[in-house]
Design a protein around this motif. Structure first.
Motif, short mmCIF file in Angstrom:
data_model
loop_
_atom_site.label_atom_id
_atom_site.label_comp_id
_atom_site.label_asym_id
_atom_site.label_seq_id
_atom_site.Cartn_x
_atom_site.Cartn_y
_atom_site.Cartn_z
N HIS A 1 -12.48 38.74 23.15
CA HIS A 1 -12.31 39.83 22.41
C HIS A 1 -13.62 40.62 21.70
CE1 HIS A 1 -8.05 39.78 23.14
NE2 HIS A 1 -8.23 38.57 22.55
N SER A 2 -13.86 41.80 21.44
CA SER A 2 -15.00 42.09 20.75
C SER A 2 -14.78 41.98 19.24
CB SER A 2 -15.28 43.80 21.17
OG SER A 2 -16.20 44.41 20.37
N ILE A 3 -15.60 41.00 18.76
CA ILE A 3 -15.09 40.51 17.44
C ILE A 3 -16.64 40.71 16.54
CG2 ILE A 3 -14.88 38.58 15.98
CD1 ILE A 3 -12.37 39.65 17.56
N ASP A 4 -16.57 41.33 15.26
CA ASP A 4 -17.56 41.44 14.59
C ASP A 4 -17.83 40.03 13.76
OD1 ASP A 4 -19.59 41.90 12.76
OD2 ASP A 4 -18.93 43.74 12.17
N THR A 5 -18.61 39.19 14.11
CA THR A 5 -18.86 37.78 13.59
C THR A 5 -19.62 37.96 12.08
OG1 THR A 5 -20.95 37.60 14.61
CG2 THR A 5 -18.99 36.69 15.77
N ASP A 6 -19.96 39.27 11.61
CA ASP A 6 -20.19 39.36 10.35
C ASP A 6 -19.10 39.85 9.46
OD1 ASP A 6 -23.03 38.69 10.86
OD2 ASP A 6 -23.51 40.84 11.31
N ARG A 7 -17.89 39.61 9.90
CA ARG A 7 -16.68 40.22 9.29
C ARG A 7 -15.52 39.22 9.20
NH1 ARG A 7 -15.38 46.14 10.62
NH2 ARG A 7 -14.23 46.07 8.96
N LEU A 8 -15.89 37.90 9.31
CA LEU A 8 -14.78 37.06 9.36
C LEU A 8 -14.21 36.55 8.36
CD1 LEU A 8 -16.39 34.51 12.06
CD2 LEU A 8 -14.58 36.42 12.57
N GLY A 9 -12.66 36.66 8.27
CA GLY A 9 -12.07 36.20 6.99
C GLY A 9 -11.16 35.13 7.35
N LEU A 10 -10.45 34.38 6.38
CA LEU A 10 -9.79 33.40 6.44
C LEU A 10 -8.28 33.47 5.86
CD1 LEU A 10 -12.04 30.34 6.40
CD2 LEU A 10 -10.91 31.32 8.42
N TYR A 11 -7.03 33.29 6.33
CA TYR A 11 -5.98 33.33 5.74
C TYR A 11 -5.18 32.10 6.04
CZ TYR A 11 -0.88 34.91 5.48
OH TYR A 11 0.37 35.03 5.21
N ALA A 12 -4.77 31.44 5.02
CA ALA A 12 -4.03 30.45 5.15
C ALA A 12 -3.01 29.80 4.05
CB ALA A 12 -5.01 29.14 5.24
N ARG A 13 -2.02 29.16 4.46
CA ARG A 13 -1.13 28.62 3.25
C ARG A 13 -0.99 27.02 3.20
NH1 ARG A 13 4.48 30.79 5.21
NH2 ARG A 13 5.13 29.69 3.61
N SER A 14 -0.75 26.56 2.18
CA SER A 14 -0.60 25.09 1.95
C SER A 14 -1.52 24.14 2.36
CB SER A 14 0.87 24.79 2.62
OG SER A 14 1.27 23.53 2.01
N MET A 15 -1.34 23.40 3.19
CA MET A 15 -2.41 22.55 3.76
C MET A 15 -3.30 23.10 4.35
SD MET A 15 -3.71 19.55 3.00
CE MET A 15 -2.39 18.20 2.53
N GLY A 16 -3.00 24.11 5.07
CA GLY A 16 -4.00 24.84 5.91
C GLY A 16 -5.22 25.66 5.13
N VAL A 17 -4.64 25.74 3.79
CA VAL A 17 -5.68 26.29 2.85
C VAL A 17 -6.84 25.41 2.41
CG1 VAL A 17 -6.01 27.04 0.43
CG2 VAL A 17 -4.05 27.93 1.70
N ARG A 18 -6.47 24.13 2.23
CA ARG A 18 -7.39 22.94 2.16
C ARG A 18 -8.65 23.09 3.37
NH1 ARG A 18 -6.82 19.03 -1.44
NH2 ARG A 18 -8.56 17.19 -1.29
N VAL A 19 -8.20 23.28 4.47
CA VAL A 19 -8.94 23.39 5.59
C VAL A 19 -9.81 24.51 5.59
CG1 VAL A 19 -9.01 23.42 8.02
CG2 VAL A 19 -7.31 21.97 7.09
N ALA A 20 -9.10 25.61 5.27
CA ALA A 20 -9.81 27.22 5.03
C ALA A 20 -10.87 26.90 3.88
CB ALA A 20 -8.80 28.02 4.87
N MET A 21 -10.63 26.51 2.78
CA MET A 21 -11.17 26.34 1.65
C MET A 21 -12.61 25.57 2.19
SD MET A 21 -8.82 25.75 -1.49
CE MET A 21 -10.18 25.52 -2.70
N THR A 22 -12.43 24.31 2.92
CA THR A 22 -13.57 23.56 3.41
C THR A 22 -14.47 24.37 4.25
OG1 THR A 22 -12.32 21.60 3.08
CG2 THR A 22 -14.19 21.39 4.51
N MET A 23 -13.74 25.08 4.97
CA MET A 23 -14.61 25.94 6.27
C MET A 23 -15.39 26.87 5.65
SD MET A 23 -11.77 25.97 9.12
CE MET A 23 -12.55 27.18 10.14
#
Length: 217
Positions: free
Chosen positions: A51-73
């Motif tokens: 897809h046509s993705i703007d890699t300068d505008r990436l966000g992360l949305y996560a819940r519970s243990m997925g948040v731990r991974v998102a925070m690390t990333m």
């Protein structure tokens, strides 16, 4: 769906490991943070490749243990990406988040011992290996929140959540310079009514998350 309707390319991840990355593969239920991170990066790269993705505008949305991974990333610019914003629901991102949920230090150490001796310990249908415990103890995302600079973070917590307590969620928020906390109260303790077909709370939270990304990406 709401993010997509707002004009954002959105991909949702479900972490239930399989033997092979193919449709209808048998489930292994082996649970580790590194494979979760790898899967999230695969999803990001898939979206970029298709897809046509703007890699300068990436966000992360996560819940519970997925948040731990998102925070690390986000802290470590995983995959070479400079993530710009995070929305975190019930973040299990502190050094003691899972220790508390497992029953405290003594119970945690007993579980680690069983995992070492048997190769894993099963908990709520997930097989936790010695590597999982090591990953959890080796990296506390809250210790490295400063690396996310002053980029915006939205944290949502439930006063009645006894899996990831509101205190734990607030500790995660405090790890970031530019964070905002939304506190709710629902007896759907760790679900936040997200699975409800109709829920005013879910509608409110989804609207807040969508608006957060519209304002910050």
């Amino acid at each position: 769906h709401r993010l997509a309707e707002a004009g954002y390319a959105a991909v949702r991840m479900d972490f239930n490991p399989s033997i092979a990355p193919k449709k209808n593969a048998d489930k292994t239920n082996l649970y580790d943070l590194k494979s979760m991170e790898a899967d999230m990066l695969r999803a990001v790269n898939y979206m970029i490749g298709h897809h046509s993705i703007d890699t300068d505008r990436l966000g992360l949305y996560a819940r519970s243990m997925g948040v731990r991974v998102a925070m690390t990333m986000a802290n470590e610019n995983s995959g070479g990406f400079d993530f710009k914003a995070m929305a975190l629901v019930a973040p299990a991102g502190t050094d003691d988040a899972m220790v508390y949920y497992m029953g405290g230090d003594e119970s945690w150490e007993e579980m680690k011992k069983t995992a070492r001796e048997d190769g894993f310990i099963e908990h709520q249908g997930q097989m936790l290996t010695p590597e999982w415990f090591k990953e959890f103890e080796d990296y506390n995302p809250c210790d490295f929140g400063h690396k996310f600079d002053d980029k915006p973070v939205l944290v949502i917590c439930n006063t009645l959540d006894y899996v990831v307590t509101d205190e734990t969620s607030r500790k995660c928020a405090a790890a970031y310079k530019n964070s905002r906390v939304i506190e709710v109260t629902t007896d759907n303790y760790h679900g936040y009514e997200m699975s409800y077909k109709n829920s005013e709370l879910k509608d409110y939270l989804m609207t807040e998350i969508t608006c957060f990304f519209k304002e910050n990406l």
